[in-house]
Design a protein around this motif. Structure first.
Motif, PDB file in Angstrom:
ATOM      1  N   GLY A   1       0.810  -1.176   0.000  1.00  0.00           N
ATOM      2  CA  GLY A   1       0.000   0.000   0.000  1.00  0.00           C
ATOM      3  C   GLY A   1       0.867   1.258   0.000  1.00  0.00           C
ATOM      4  N   LEU A   2       0.198   2.347  -0.179  1.00  0.00           N
ATOM      5  CA  LEU A   2       0.876   3.644  -0.174  1.00  0.00           C
ATOM      6  C   LEU A   2       1.146   4.106   1.250  1.00  0.00           C
ATOM      7  N   MET A   3       2.341   4.622   1.457  1.00  0.00           N
ATOM      8  CA  MET A   3       2.666   5.222   2.758  1.00  0.00           C
ATOM      9  C   MET A   3       2.312   6.695   2.707  1.00  0.00           C
ATOM     10  N   HIS A   4       1.751   7.185   3.771  1.00  0.00           N
ATOM     11  CA  HIS A   4       1.450   8.615   3.849  1.00  0.00           C
ATOM     12  C   HIS A   4       2.683   9.330   4.401  1.00  0.00           C
ATOM     13  N   VAL A   5       3.114  10.357   3.724  1.00  0.00           N
ATOM     14  CA  VAL A   5       4.279  11.126   4.160  1.00  0.00           C
ATOM     15  C   VAL A   5       3.775  12.360   4.900  1.00  0.00           C
ATOM     16  N   TYR A   6       4.194  12.482   6.144  1.00  0.00           N
ATOM     17  CA  TYR A   6       3.790  13.627   6.956  1.00  0.00           C
ATOM     18  C   TYR A   6       4.844  14.721   6.868  1.00  0.00           C
ATOM     19  N   PRO A   7       4.409  15.982   6.900  1.00  0.00           N
ATOM     20  CA  PRO A   7       5.409  17.061   6.888  1.00  0.00           C
ATOM     21  C   PRO A   7       6.208  17.063   8.192  1.00  0.00           C
ATOM     22  N   ARG A   8       7.462  17.453   8.101  1.00  0.00           N
ATOM     23  CA  ARG A   8       8.303  17.557   9.297  1.00  0.00           C
ATOM     24  C   ARG A   8       8.008  18.886   9.983  1.00  0.00           C
ATOM     25  N   LEU A   9       7.961  18.863  11.298  1.00  0.00           N
ATOM     26  CA  LEU A   9       7.735  20.083  12.081  1.00  0.00           C
ATOM     27  C   LEU A   9       9.067  20.535  12.662  1.00  0.00           C
ATOM     28  N   ILE A  10       9.526  21.719  12.253  1.00  0.00           N
ATOM     29  CA  ILE A  10      10.805  22.244  12.719  1.00  0.00           C
ATOM     30  C   ILE A  10      10.601  23.704  13.138  1.00  0.00           C
ATOM     31  N   PRO A  11      10.216  23.929  14.414  1.00  0.00           N
ATOM     32  CA  PRO A  11      10.046  25.308  14.886  1.00  0.00           C
ATOM     33  C   PRO A  11      11.397  26.029  14.984  1.00  0.00           C
ATOM     34  N   VAL A  12      11.363  27.325  14.757  1.00  0.00           N
ATOM     35  CA  VAL A  12      12.541  28.177  14.932  1.00  0.00           C
ATOM     36  C   VAL A  12      12.269  29.064  16.146  1.00  0.00           C
ATOM     37  N   LEU A  13      13.129  28.945  17.169  1.00  0.00           N
ATOM     38  CA  LEU A  13      12.972  29.698  18.402  1.00  0.00           C
ATOM     39  C   LEU A  13      14.040  30.783  18.455  1.00  0.00           C
ATOM     40  N   LEU A  14      13.633  31.978  18.864  1.00  0.00           N
ATOM     41  CA  LEU A  14      14.556  33.093  18.990  1.00  0.00           C
ATOM     42  C   LEU A  14      14.894  33.293  20.456  1.00  0.00           C
ATOM     43  N   LEU A  15      16.161  33.240  20.764  1.00  0.00           N
ATOM     44  CA  LEU A  15      16.648  33.366  22.128  1.00  0.00           C
ATOM     45  C   LEU A  15      17.293  34.736  22.300  1.00  0.00           C
ATOM     46  N   GLU A  16      16.946  35.399  23.371  1.00  0.00           N
ATOM     47  CA  GLU A  16      17.588  36.669  23.717  1.00  0.00           C
ATOM     48  C   GLU A  16      17.868  36.626  25.216  1.00  0.00           C
ATOM     49  N   GLY A  17      19.122  36.461  25.561  1.00  0.00           N
ATOM     50  CA  GLY A  17      19.471  36.273  26.967  1.00  0.00           C
ATOM     51  C   GLY A  17      18.940  34.935  27.432  1.00  0.00           C
ATOM     52  N   ASP A  18      18.175  34.939  28.528  1.00  0.00           N
ATOM     53  CA  ASP A  18      17.603  33.709  29.082  1.00  0.00           C
ATOM     54  C   ASP A  18      16.153  33.505  28.667  1.00  0.00           C
ATOM     55  N   ARG A  19      15.689  34.233  27.682  1.00  0.00           N
ATOM     56  CA  ARG A  19      14.263  34.181  27.351  1.00  0.00           C
ATOM     57  C   ARG A  19      14.039  33.969  25.873  1.00  0.00           C
ATOM     58  N   LEU A  20      12.905  33.363  25.559  1.00  0.00           N
ATOM     59  CA  LEU A  20      12.490  33.223  24.172  1.00  0.00           C
ATOM     60  C   LEU A  20      11.638  34.421  23.807  1.00  0.00           C
TER      61      LEU A  20
END
Length: 78
Positions: free
Chosen positions: A1-20
């Motif tokens: 059967g066909l495999m379903h390809v799921y999109p990859r989730l890759i969040p980009v987080l911005l760090l400034e000092g100790d905080r997002l």
């Protein structure tokens, strides 16, 4: 059967000092949370990867804080 390809989730987080933060065009950073707490949310969402940009270090031309990055990496199950 066909495999379903799921999109990859890759969040980009911005760090400034100790905080997002979130920005528009890397200007006017606004606090969104503690990095370690936010990582637990992404663990629950089962993201594939995380990209962390230390915009504070880039702006001031200082090295990234490895201690904080180690804490974040220890918390991440990605």
């Amino acid at each position: 059967g066909l495999m379903h390809v799921y999109p990859r989730l890759i969040p980009v987080l911005l760090l400034e000092g100790d905080r997002l933060v979130k920005t528009k065009g890397f200007e006017d950073p606004r606090y969104v949370g503690d990095p370690v707490n936010v990582i637990s949310i992404f663990n629950d969402l089962e993201v594939d990867e995380l990209v962390i940009l230390d915009i504070g270090a880039a702006k001031s031309r200082v090295p990234a804080r490895m201690e904080l990055l180690n804490r974040i990496a220890t918390e991440a199950f990605i």
